[in-house]
Design a protein around this motif. Sequence first.
Motif, PDB file in Angstrom:
ATOM      1  N   GLY A 102       0.824  -1.198   0.000  1.00  0.00           N
ATOM      2  CA  GLY A 102       0.000   0.000   0.000  1.00  0.00           C
ATOM      3  C   GLY A 102       0.859   1.249   0.000  1.00  0.00           C
ATOM      4  O   GLY A 102       1.917   1.281   0.637  1.00  0.00           O
ATOM      5  N   ILE A 103       0.421   2.268  -0.713  1.00  0.00           N
ATOM      6  CA  ILE A 103       1.140   3.547  -0.758  1.00  0.00           C
ATOM      7  C   ILE A 103       0.164   4.646  -0.381  1.00  0.00           C
ATOM      8  O   ILE A 103      -0.929   4.746  -0.936  1.00  0.00           O
ATOM      9  CB  ILE A 103       1.741   3.811  -2.156  1.00  0.00           C
ATOM     10  CG1 ILE A 103       2.719   2.687  -2.528  1.00  0.00           C
ATOM     11  CG2 ILE A 103       2.445   5.168  -2.188  1.00  0.00           C
ATOM     12  CD1 ILE A 103       3.308   2.825  -3.901  1.00  0.00           C
ATOM     13  N   ASP A 104       0.564   5.467   0.587  1.00  0.00           N
ATOM     14  CA  ASP A 104      -0.323   6.535   1.052  1.00  0.00           C
ATOM     15  C   ASP A 104       0.506   7.588   1.776  1.00  0.00           C
ATOM     16  O   ASP A 104       1.709   7.404   1.999  1.00  0.00           O
ATOM     17  CB  ASP A 104      -1.400   5.972   1.982  1.00  0.00           C
ATOM     18  CG  ASP A 104      -2.694   6.792   1.942  1.00  0.00           C
ATOM     19  OD1 ASP A 104      -2.636   7.927   1.457  1.00  0.00           O
ATOM     20  OD2 ASP A 104      -3.728   6.296   2.410  1.00  0.00           O
ATOM     21  N   HIS A 130       5.036  10.288   3.308  1.00  0.00           N
ATOM     22  CA  HIS A 130       4.585   9.322   2.314  1.00  0.00           C
ATOM     23  C   HIS A 130       5.203   7.971   2.659  1.00  0.00           C
ATOM     24  O   HIS A 130       6.402   7.883   2.936  1.00  0.00           O
ATOM     25  CB  HIS A 130       5.011   9.730   0.901  1.00  0.00           C
ATOM     26  CG  HIS A 130       4.569  11.108   0.516  1.00  0.00           C
ATOM     27  ND1 HIS A 130       3.464  11.348  -0.277  1.00  0.00           N
ATOM     28  CD2 HIS A 130       5.079  12.336   0.819  1.00  0.00           C
ATOM     29  CE1 HIS A 130       3.312  12.646  -0.448  1.00  0.00           C
ATOM     30  NE2 HIS A 130       4.283  13.268   0.210  1.00  0.00           N
ATOM     31  N   ALA A 132       5.384   3.620   1.736  1.00  0.00           N
ATOM     32  CA  ALA A 132       5.048   2.351   1.100  1.00  0.00           C
ATOM     33  C   ALA A 132       5.196   1.294   2.171  1.00  0.00           C
ATOM     34  O   ALA A 132       6.207   1.249   2.877  1.00  0.00           O
ATOM     35  CB  ALA A 132       5.980   2.058  -0.068  1.00  0.00           C
ATOM     36  N   PHE A 157       5.001   9.624  -5.217  1.00  0.00           N
ATOM     37  CA  PHE A 157       4.754   8.237  -5.605  1.00  0.00           C
ATOM     38  C   PHE A 157       5.925   7.665  -6.393  1.00  0.00           C
ATOM     39  O   PHE A 157       6.420   6.576  -6.103  1.00  0.00           O
ATOM     40  CB  PHE A 157       3.467   8.164  -6.422  1.00  0.00           C
ATOM     41  CG  PHE A 157       3.059   6.774  -6.818  1.00  0.00           C
ATOM     42  CD1 PHE A 157       2.124   6.085  -6.080  1.00  0.00           C
ATOM     43  CD2 PHE A 157       3.598   6.160  -7.945  1.00  0.00           C
ATOM     44  CE1 PHE A 157       1.729   4.801  -6.445  1.00  0.00           C
ATOM     45  CE2 PHE A 157       3.223   4.886  -8.324  1.00  0.00           C
ATOM     46  CZ  PHE A 157       2.285   4.202  -7.560  1.00  0.00           C
ATOM     47  N   THR A 175      -1.350  -1.056  -4.260  1.00  0.00           N
ATOM     48  CA  THR A 175      -2.687  -0.499  -4.110  1.00  0.00           C
ATOM     49  C   THR A 175      -2.566   0.901  -3.530  1.00  0.00           C
ATOM     50  O   THR A 175      -1.776   1.134  -2.611  1.00  0.00           O
ATOM     51  CB  THR A 175      -3.585  -1.405  -3.236  1.00  0.00           C
ATOM     52  OG1 THR A 175      -4.865  -0.810  -3.103  1.00  0.00           O
ATOM     53  CG2 THR A 175      -2.989  -1.651  -1.869  1.00  0.00           C
ATOM     54  N   PHE A 176      -3.317   1.843  -4.100  1.00  0.00           N
ATOM     55  CA  PHE A 176      -3.217   3.244  -3.695  1.00  0.00           C
ATOM     56  C   PHE A 176      -4.515   3.945  -4.051  1.00  0.00           C
ATOM     57  O   PHE A 176      -5.315   3.451  -4.848  1.00  0.00           O
ATOM     58  CB  PHE A 176      -2.024   3.928  -4.393  1.00  0.00           C
ATOM     59  CG  PHE A 176      -1.931   3.668  -5.860  1.00  0.00           C
ATOM     60  CD1 PHE A 176      -2.564   4.490  -6.781  1.00  0.00           C
ATOM     61  CD2 PHE A 176      -1.209   2.583  -6.344  1.00  0.00           C
ATOM     62  CE1 PHE A 176      -2.488   4.250  -8.141  1.00  0.00           C
ATOM     63  CE2 PHE A 176      -1.124   2.329  -7.716  1.00  0.00           C
ATOM     64  CZ  PHE A 176      -1.771   3.164  -8.621  1.00  0.00           C
ATOM     65  N   ASP A 177      -4.737   5.117  -3.445  1.00  0.00           N
ATOM     66  CA  ASP A 177      -6.010   5.805  -3.648  1.00  0.00           C
ATOM     67  C   ASP A 177      -5.895   6.878  -4.727  1.00  0.00           C
ATOM     68  O   ASP A 177      -4.885   6.969  -5.448  1.00  0.00           O
ATOM     69  CB  ASP A 177      -6.552   6.371  -2.336  1.00  0.00           C
ATOM     70  CG  ASP A 177      -5.679   7.482  -1.780  1.00  0.00           C
ATOM     71  OD1 ASP A 177      -4.731   7.921  -2.471  1.00  0.00           O
ATOM     72  OD2 ASP A 177      -5.929   7.926  -0.636  1.00  0.00           O
ATOM     73  N   TYR A 180      -2.938   9.524  -6.008  1.00  0.00           N
ATOM     74  CA  TYR A 180      -1.855   9.177  -6.930  1.00  0.00           C
ATOM     75  C   TYR A 180      -2.389   8.815  -8.322  1.00  0.00           C
ATOM     76  O   TYR A 180      -1.681   8.204  -9.117  1.00  0.00           O
ATOM     77  CB  TYR A 180      -1.054   8.005  -6.363  1.00  0.00           C
ATOM     78  CG  TYR A 180      -0.461   8.282  -4.998  1.00  0.00           C
ATOM     79  CD1 TYR A 180       0.586   9.183  -4.841  1.00  0.00           C
ATOM     80  CD2 TYR A 180      -0.949   7.649  -3.864  1.00  0.00           C
ATOM     81  CE1 TYR A 180       1.130   9.435  -3.598  1.00  0.00           C
ATOM     82  CE2 TYR A 180      -0.415   7.890  -2.611  1.00  0.00           C
ATOM     83  CZ  TYR A 180       0.627   8.795  -2.484  1.00  0.00           C
ATOM     84  OH  TYR A 180       1.159   9.049  -1.242  1.00  0.00           O
ATOM     85  N   THR A 198      -6.376   0.333  -8.034  1.00  0.00           N
ATOM     86  CA  THR A 198      -6.725   1.633  -7.479  1.00  0.00           C
ATOM     87  C   THR A 198      -8.193   1.930  -7.809  1.00  0.00           C
ATOM     88  O   THR A 198      -8.855   1.145  -8.501  1.00  0.00           O
ATOM     89  CB  THR A 198      -5.807   2.740  -8.031  1.00  0.00           C
ATOM     90  OG1 THR A 198      -6.086   3.974  -7.354  1.00  0.00           O
ATOM     91  CG2 THR A 198      -6.016   2.941  -9.527  1.00  0.00           C
ATOM     92  N   ARG A 259      -5.596  -2.005   1.588  1.00  0.00           N
ATOM     93  CA  ARG A 259      -4.968  -0.685   1.731  1.00  0.00           C
ATOM     94  C   ARG A 259      -5.294  -0.056   3.079  1.00  0.00           C
ATOM     95  O   ARG A 259      -4.536   0.780   3.583  1.00  0.00           O
ATOM     96  CB  ARG A 259      -5.453   0.226   0.593  1.00  0.00           C
ATOM     97  CG  ARG A 259      -4.630   1.480   0.394  1.00  0.00           C
ATOM     98  CD  ARG A 259      -5.327   2.423  -0.568  1.00  0.00           C
ATOM     99  NE  ARG A 259      -6.555   2.954   0.014  1.00  0.00           N
ATOM    100  CZ  ARG A 259      -6.592   3.987   0.867  1.00  0.00           C
ATOM    101  NH1 ARG A 259      -5.489   4.608   1.211  1.00  0.00           N
ATOM    102  NH2 ARG A 259      -7.745   4.402   1.364  1.00  0.00           N
TER     103      ARG A 259
END
Length: 340
Positions: A102-104, A130, A132, A157, A175-177, A180, A198, A259
């Motif tokens: 997950g990346i946020d 940020h 990961a 990102f 998976t990211f929102d 990005y 996503t 996520r």
Amino acid sequence: MIDVVRKILKKPCENVSAITEVDLYSKKINFLEHAMLLVQSAISHEDLTDISMDNHVSKSQISKLDTRRPYQVFLELFYDLIYPYIMAHNYAMYRRFLNIIGIDSTFIRTAIKESGKYRRQKTESGIKMHHAAVVFPFTLPIESLVTPANLNDSPGFDEIIGSIDPDLLKGSILTFDLGYYDLDRFMDLKSRKIRFVTRIKKNASYEVVKKYAHSRIVRFRNGVILRLVSIYVDGEQKDYLTDIMDLPDFYIHCIYSQRWNIEIFFRTMKSYLRIDHLISRNVNGILIQIFSALIAYVILRMIQDMISCRMGIPDLIRMIRHGIVLPFRKSAKGGYPVNI
């Protein structure tokens, strides 16, 4: 707690010290002792000044270390802990699954007036962190990037992705929102055979190439072709974009749902490891505090593996702060029982 933390940190700190020569001119507090103080403060939720005084370290000495000891050594320590830990958990059973990364990002208030103003709360100064993180089969941060709060999320990102170990990235699903969301980014990820899931923007324009089940193959204006999954969950329609063509629709929904684990990670870092408001007055000190909290989180994950029962990190922290003896397994290097 001190004995267990020292055993975990001793070798990595020695490795980082040998590479960076950070202890070459340290007369009073070496890197290991400095890291121990910061990690102990984060986990126990005690004031750093009080812990330092208990260890015969003055407030002025800690303040000097904030400005003179570069945060990069704590970054190196974080990586020296995290990647061996991930490799050690590459069990045969995990090889049947893909890691989900997950990346946020999250906002953290600071005391530095020059730091970026948060776009949703104009009066607050702060930074964006940020991350990961592996969010399945276990939650573990693997990369971190700090930017001013008033910068757009999107550029972070690409830097985060570029820093992740290629072998780990190759065997994972991202998976990211919508923060990005970028069609050219999707094309780049697909061309590099990096799998991702996503959400899709409500006003997105596309051409339907093919339909099957709950999915559609769609082409966007820049030419990238992706799979659009539309599925009803609890009476609500969920729409996802992905370059994964061979998994059932519900699996795509489940992947994106993982996520949420990175949001839980952020909440743990802010609520339990004291990074909801950074009090240092200089950037170096702020970054030291952030990476010390990340190191503390990794150490807590390691302690989770040492105890004989399943326990979440918040519960583990509560037991530590109340001085409750942890049920260590006999084979744990820390021994058992240990009043951590």
